[in-house]
Design a protein around this motif. Structure first.
Motif, PDB file in Angstrom:
ATOM      1  N   MET A   1     121.954  58.473 136.791  1.00  0.00           N
ATOM      2  CA  MET A   1     121.702  59.462 137.806  1.00  0.00           C
ATOM      3  C   MET A   1     121.862  60.841 137.182  1.00  0.00           C
ATOM      4  N   THR A   2     121.084  61.789 137.615  1.00  0.00           N
ATOM      5  CA  THR A   2     121.199  63.164 137.151  1.00  0.00           C
ATOM      6  C   THR A   2     121.296  64.089 138.353  1.00  0.00           C
ATOM      7  N   ALA A   3     121.805  65.276 138.096  1.00  0.00           N
ATOM      8  CA  ALA A   3     121.905  66.288 139.142  1.00  0.00           C
ATOM      9  C   ALA A   3     121.385  67.605 138.587  1.00  0.00           C
ATOM     10  N   LYS A   4     120.691  68.349 139.389  1.00  0.00           N
ATOM     11  CA  LYS A   4     120.152  69.638 138.978  1.00  0.00           C
ATOM     12  C   LYS A   4     121.160  70.735 139.309  1.00  0.00           C
ATOM     13  N   ARG A   5     121.387  71.635 138.357  1.00  0.00           N
ATOM     14  CA  ARG A   5     122.303  72.756 138.556  1.00  0.00           C
ATOM     15  C   ARG A   5     121.614  74.049 138.137  1.00  0.00           C
ATOM     16  N   SER A   6     121.989  75.124 138.751  1.00  0.00           N
ATOM     17  CA  SER A   6     121.519  76.449 138.363  1.00  0.00           C
ATOM     18  C   SER A   6     122.731  77.219 137.839  1.00  0.00           C
ATOM     19  N   ILE A   7     122.640  77.735 136.610  1.00  0.00           N
ATOM     20  CA  ILE A   7     123.772  78.442 136.022  1.00  0.00           C
ATOM     21  C   ILE A   7     123.327  79.805 135.494  1.00  0.00           C
ATOM     22  N   SER A   8     124.266  80.694 135.327  1.00  0.00           N
ATOM     23  CA  SER A   8     124.035  81.986 134.686  1.00  0.00           C
ATOM     24  C   SER A   8     124.799  81.992 133.374  1.00  0.00           C
ATOM     25  N   VAL A   9     124.142  82.451 132.316  1.00  0.00           N
ATOM     26  CA  VAL A   9     124.766  82.493 130.994  1.00  0.00           C
ATOM     27  C   VAL A   9     124.540  83.864 130.373  1.00  0.00           C
ATOM     28  N   PRO A  10     125.408  84.260 129.433  1.00  0.00           N
ATOM     29  CA  PRO A  10     125.208  85.536 128.745  1.00  0.00           C
ATOM     30  C   PRO A  10     123.899  85.528 127.937  1.00  0.00           C
ATOM     31  N   ASP A  11     123.419  86.713 127.597  1.00  0.00           N
ATOM     32  CA  ASP A  11     122.148  86.846 126.880  1.00  0.00           C
ATOM     33  C   ASP A  11     122.114  86.058 125.571  1.00  0.00           C
ATOM     34  N   ASP A  12     123.221  86.086 124.800  1.00  0.00           N
ATOM     35  CA  ASP A  12     123.197  85.387 123.509  1.00  0.00           C
ATOM     36  C   ASP A  12     123.056  83.881 123.702  1.00  0.00           C
ATOM     37  N   VAL A  13     123.687  83.344 124.732  1.00  0.00           N
ATOM     38  CA  VAL A  13     123.572  81.915 125.024  1.00  0.00           C
ATOM     39  C   VAL A  13     122.154  81.605 125.509  1.00  0.00           C
ATOM     40  N   SER A  14     121.613  82.469 126.337  1.00  0.00           N
ATOM     41  CA  SER A  14     120.256  82.281 126.836  1.00  0.00           C
ATOM     42  C   SER A  14     119.253  82.261 125.682  1.00  0.00           C
ATOM     43  N   GLU A  15     119.408  83.168 124.739  1.00  0.00           N
ATOM     44  CA  GLU A  15     118.509  83.217 123.580  1.00  0.00           C
ATOM     45  C   GLU A  15     118.613  81.937 122.763  1.00  0.00           C
ATOM     46  N   TRP A  16     119.836  81.439 122.565  1.00  0.00           N
ATOM     47  CA  TRP A  16     120.014  80.197 121.810  1.00  0.00           C
ATOM     48  C   TRP A  16     119.362  79.035 122.548  1.00  0.00           C
ATOM     49  N   LEU A  17     119.579  78.963 123.856  1.00  0.00           N
ATOM     50  CA  LEU A  17     118.980  77.891 124.648  1.00  0.00           C
ATOM     51  C   LEU A  17     117.455  77.937 124.605  1.00  0.00           C
ATOM     52  N   ASP A  18     116.896  79.143 124.590  1.00  0.00           N
ATOM     53  CA  ASP A  18     115.439  79.281 124.522  1.00  0.00           C
ATOM     54  C   ASP A  18     114.871  78.630 123.263  1.00  0.00           C
ATOM     55  N   GLN A  20     116.009  75.853 121.907  1.00  0.00           N
ATOM     56  CA  GLN A  20     116.296  74.416 121.880  1.00  0.00           C
ATOM     57  C   GLN A  20     115.089  73.629 122.416  1.00  0.00           C
ATOM     58  N   PRO A  21     114.804  72.495 121.785  1.00  0.00           N
ATOM     59  CA  PRO A  21     113.674  71.701 122.262  1.00  0.00           C
ATOM     60  C   PRO A  21     113.939  71.051 123.625  1.00  0.00           C
ATOM     61  N   ASN A  22     115.218  70.811 123.939  1.00  0.00           N
ATOM     62  CA  ASN A  22     115.580  70.195 125.220  1.00  0.00           C
ATOM     63  C   ASN A  22     116.852  70.879 125.712  1.00  0.00           C
ATOM     64  N   VAL A  23     116.682  71.841 126.598  1.00  0.00           N
ATOM     65  CA  VAL A  23     117.802  72.642 127.085  1.00  0.00           C
ATOM     66  C   VAL A  23     118.834  71.770 127.795  1.00  0.00           C
ATOM     67  N   SER A  24     118.386  70.837 128.604  1.00  0.00           N
ATOM     68  CA  SER A  24     119.325  69.967 129.314  1.00  0.00           C
ATOM     69  C   SER A  24     120.182  69.174 128.336  1.00  0.00           C
ATOM     70  N   ALA A  25     119.565  68.652 127.282  1.00  0.00           N
ATOM     71  CA  ALA A  25     120.313  67.881 126.279  1.00  0.00           C
ATOM     72  C   ALA A  25     121.308  68.772 125.546  1.00  0.00           C
ATOM     73  N   ALA A  26     120.919  70.005 125.227  1.00  0.00           N
ATOM     74  CA  ALA A  26     121.813  70.926 124.528  1.00  0.00           C
ATOM     75  C   ALA A  26     123.025  71.262 125.389  1.00  0.00           C
TER      76      ALA A  26
END
Length: 82
Positions: A1-18, A20-26
């Motif tokens: 089972m999975t659940a969807k979440r909405s989060i806010s992250v700092p700019d540096d984390v957002s850039e790193w996540l951008d 990533q090939p799979n943000v959810s996995a990261a």
């Protein structure tokens, strides 16, 4: 089972996540690593060893950075344990 979440992250984390090939996995890997660290701390507390941030910092200063292959192997072990 999975659940969807909405989060806010700092700019540096957002850039790193951008990058990533799979943000959810990261994010899942990062949260599981945090959870595993908490379990280790709890086991140590139950054994009578008090874990402090100062103590963690001292050990981090003593340790050499781990090679990427060692970190990858550790992540696989954590994923298998979860």
């Amino acid at each position: 089972m999975t659940a969807k979440r909405s989060i806010s992250v700092p700019d540096d984390v957002s850039e790193w996540l951008d990058g990533q090939p799979n943000v959810s996995a990261a994010i899942t890997a990062a949260v599981r690593a945090q959870m595993a660290g908490g379990r280790v701390d709890e086991v140590m507390r139950r054994a009578g060893i008090e874990v402090t941030e100062a103590g963690k910092a001292r050990w981090r200063d003593r340790l050499e950075p781990m090679p990427a292959d060692v970190l990858d192997a550790g992540r696989r072990l954590l994923d298998d344990a979860a």
